[in-house]
Design an enzyme around this catalytic site. Structure first.
Site, PDB file in Angstrom:
ATOM      1  N   ARG A  56      23.253  75.542  47.534  1.00  0.00           N
ATOM      2  CA  ARG A  56      24.205  76.408  48.485  1.00  0.00           C
ATOM      3  C   ARG A  56      25.349  76.793  47.761  1.00  0.00           C
ATOM      4  NH1 ARG A  56      27.817  75.154  52.898  1.00  0.00           N
ATOM      5  NH2 ARG A  56      27.363  76.508  54.676  1.00  0.00           N
ATOM      6  N   GLN A  72      23.436  80.007  59.299  1.00  0.00           N
ATOM      7  CA  GLN A  72      24.809  79.399  59.189  1.00  0.00           C
ATOM      8  C   GLN A  72      25.391  80.045  57.784  1.00  0.00           C
ATOM      9  OE1 GLN A  72      25.926  76.242  56.976  1.00  0.00           O
ATOM     10  NE2 GLN A  72      26.279  74.861  58.604  1.00  0.00           N
ATOM     11  N   HIS A 114      30.972  82.473  54.958  1.00  0.00           N
ATOM     12  CA  HIS A 114      30.469  82.796  56.534  1.00  0.00           C
ATOM     13  C   HIS A 114      30.828  84.148  57.064  1.00  0.00           C
ATOM     14  CE1 HIS A 114      29.631  78.794  57.131  1.00  0.00           C
ATOM     15  NE2 HIS A 114      30.584  78.245  56.655  1.00  0.00           N
ATOM     16  N   SER A 120      30.235  73.368  58.749  1.00  0.00           N
ATOM     17  CA  SER A 120      29.653  74.133  57.485  1.00  0.00           C
ATOM     18  C   SER A 120      29.043  73.334  56.814  1.00  0.00           C
ATOM     19  CB  SER A 120      30.873  74.776  56.770  1.00  0.00           C
ATOM     20  OG  SER A 120      30.493  75.565  55.828  1.00  0.00           O
ATOM     21  N   LEU A 121      29.290  73.003  55.691  1.00  0.00           N
ATOM     22  CA  LEU A 121      28.529  72.028  54.877  1.00  0.00           C
ATOM     23  C   LEU A 121      28.013  70.877  55.606  1.00  0.00           C
ATOM     24  CD1 LEU A 121      29.496  69.395  52.825  1.00  0.00           C
ATOM     25  CD2 LEU A 121      30.871  71.116  52.087  1.00  0.00           C
ATOM     26  N   GLN A 157      34.006  71.772  53.476  1.00  0.00           N
ATOM     27  CA  GLN A 157      34.665  71.885  52.215  1.00  0.00           C
ATOM     28  C   GLN A 157      36.238  71.796  52.571  1.00  0.00           C
ATOM     29  OE1 GLN A 157      32.767  74.513  49.671  1.00  0.00           O
ATOM     30  NE2 GLN A 157      34.206  74.649  48.219  1.00  0.00           N
TER      31      GLN A 157
END
Length: 313
Positions: free
Chosen positions: A119, A253, A204, A94-95, A10
C-alpha cells in the site's frame, strides 16, 4: 462501560516506538519478529534505532505502525487476559484500519504487513513527487462545510478534495499542488488556518486511483475472515462485519475520504461507546476523541506502564 479500540494512522510513527513493549513482553517481540519475517526486512531494528527519515517513508511507516498496535493487543491478551472481544467496536485511521482488522482476526499479521508495505509503495508510485499536496485546515471556524468550499475552489484548477474529516477544527484536503494552493487561499479567506503537510503523496484523493487498482489485485488474493468485533470503516463510518464488504471498502479507502469524525460520533452515539482506547504509537486519536466525544473516557496504550494501568481500571 462500552469500549472501542482505536488504531492510529501515519504521522504517529517515532523512532523507538515499540521498543519498551518488546523489552517487556515476549508476545510483543513475537509480533515484531513475525513482521520482519513477512517483509524479509529488519523493520523492528529500524523502528528501534532509526534513522527517522527511513522510518517515515510511507512503505516503512505503515507496516511499522500496524506492528506496534498489534503488539499492544497481543501483549494485553498474553499478559493480562484482555482480548479484542472485550471491546464492542474497533476502528483505525487510514492505515490503522488494517491494524484494526488484524486485531479483529480478519487479516493475519503477515498478510497485514505485506499489504501495508505494498500500500505504501503503491501510493508513492501513483503520483510523481511534487505533483500532489495535502494541507490541514484548522481553527475554530474550520468544519466540513468550510473545507468543502475550499476544496471546491481548488477543484476549479485541478483535483482537490476533502481527504480526512478528522474533527471540528481539523480537516485535511488533498490533490494536485496548484489546486491545493488555491484551496488554501480560499480557506484563509473563510477564516481557517491552513498548514501544508510534509507528505510524499496526496493520499485519499482520486489521484490515488492507480494505487487502488494495485490494492484491489492484492486484496483479491488475500484470505479474509469475518471480524470477531465489528470494524467501523473509514469509508462508511459504520460498523462492518462482512468480509467481502471489508475487502471492497479497503480498496475504496485508498481514494476515499477518511470519515473519522462521523465514525467517532456514531460510536459515541448509536454505538453507545463510553471509553475510547488508542492502541499503539502516539496519542493523536485520543486528542481527537476528546474533542469529538468529550463525555467519553479517552486513553492511550503505548508502553508497558499504560497496559498495567489499563487492567487496573
Amino acid at each position: 462501560m462500552t469500549t472501542a479500540f482505536l488504531f492510529p494512522g501515519q504521522g504517529s510513527q517515532a523512532v523507538g516506538m515499540g521498543a519498551a513493549l518488546a523489552d517487556a513482553f515476549p508476545a510483543a517481540r513475537e509480533v515484531f519478529a513475525e513482521v520482519d519475517d513477512a517483509l524479509d526486512q529488519r523493520l523492528s531494528l529500524l523502528m528501534r534505532e532509526g534513522p527517522e527519515d527511513q522510518l517515515t517513508l510511507t512503505e516503512n511507516a505503515q507496516p511499522a505502525l500496524m506492528a506496534v498496535s498489534v503488539a499492544v493487543m497481543r501483549a494485553l491478551k498474553a499478559e493480562f487476559d484482555v482480548a479484542v472481544t472485550s471491546a464492542s467496536f474497533v476502528a483505525g485511521h487510514s492505515l490503522g484500519e488494517y491494524s484494526a482488522l488484524c486485531a479483529a482476526g480478519t487479516l493475519s499479521l503477515a498478510d497485514a504487513a505485506r499489504l501495508l508495505k505494498l500500500r505504501g509503495q503503491a501510493m508513492q508510485r501513483a503520483v510523481p513527487v511534487g505533483r500532489g499536496a495535502m494541507a490541514s485546515l484548522i481553527g475554530p471556524k474550520t468544519d466540513l462545510a468550510l473545507a468543502e468550499a475550499a476544496a471546491a475552489a481548488g477543484a476549479e484548477v485541478g483535483v482537490c478534495v476533502v481527504a480526512n474529516d478528522n474533527n471540528a477544527g481539523n480537516v485535511v484536503i488533498s490533490g494536485e499542488k496548484a489546486a491545493v494552493d488555491r484551496a488554501i487561499e480560499k480557506a484563509k479567506e473563510l477564516g481557517a488556518r491552513a498548514i501544508p503537510l510534509n507528505v510524499s503523496a496526496p493520499f485519499h484523493c482520486p489521484l490515488m486511483a492507480p494505487a487502488a487498482e494495485e490494492m484491489a489485485a492484492a486484496l483479491a488474493g488475500a484470505a479474509l475472515n469475518a471480524p470477531v468485533v465489528p470494524v467501523v470503516a473509514n469509508v462508511t463510518a459504520r460498523p462492518e462485519t462482512d468480509r467481502e464488504t471489508v475487502r471492497r471498502l479497503l480498496v475504496e479507502q485508498v481514494t476515499g475520504r477518511v470519515r473519522w469524525r462521523e465514525s467517532m460520533e456514531w460510536m459515541a452515539g448509536e454505538g453507545g461507546v463510553t471509553r475510547f482506547v488508542e492502541v499503539g504509537s502516539g496519542k493523536v486519536l485520543v486528542g481527537m476523541a476528546k474533542r469529538i466525544a468529550p463525555d467519553a473516557e479517552s486513553l492511550s496504550l503505548n508502553g508497558p506502564t499504560d497496559l498495567e494501568a489499563f487492567i487496573r481500571v
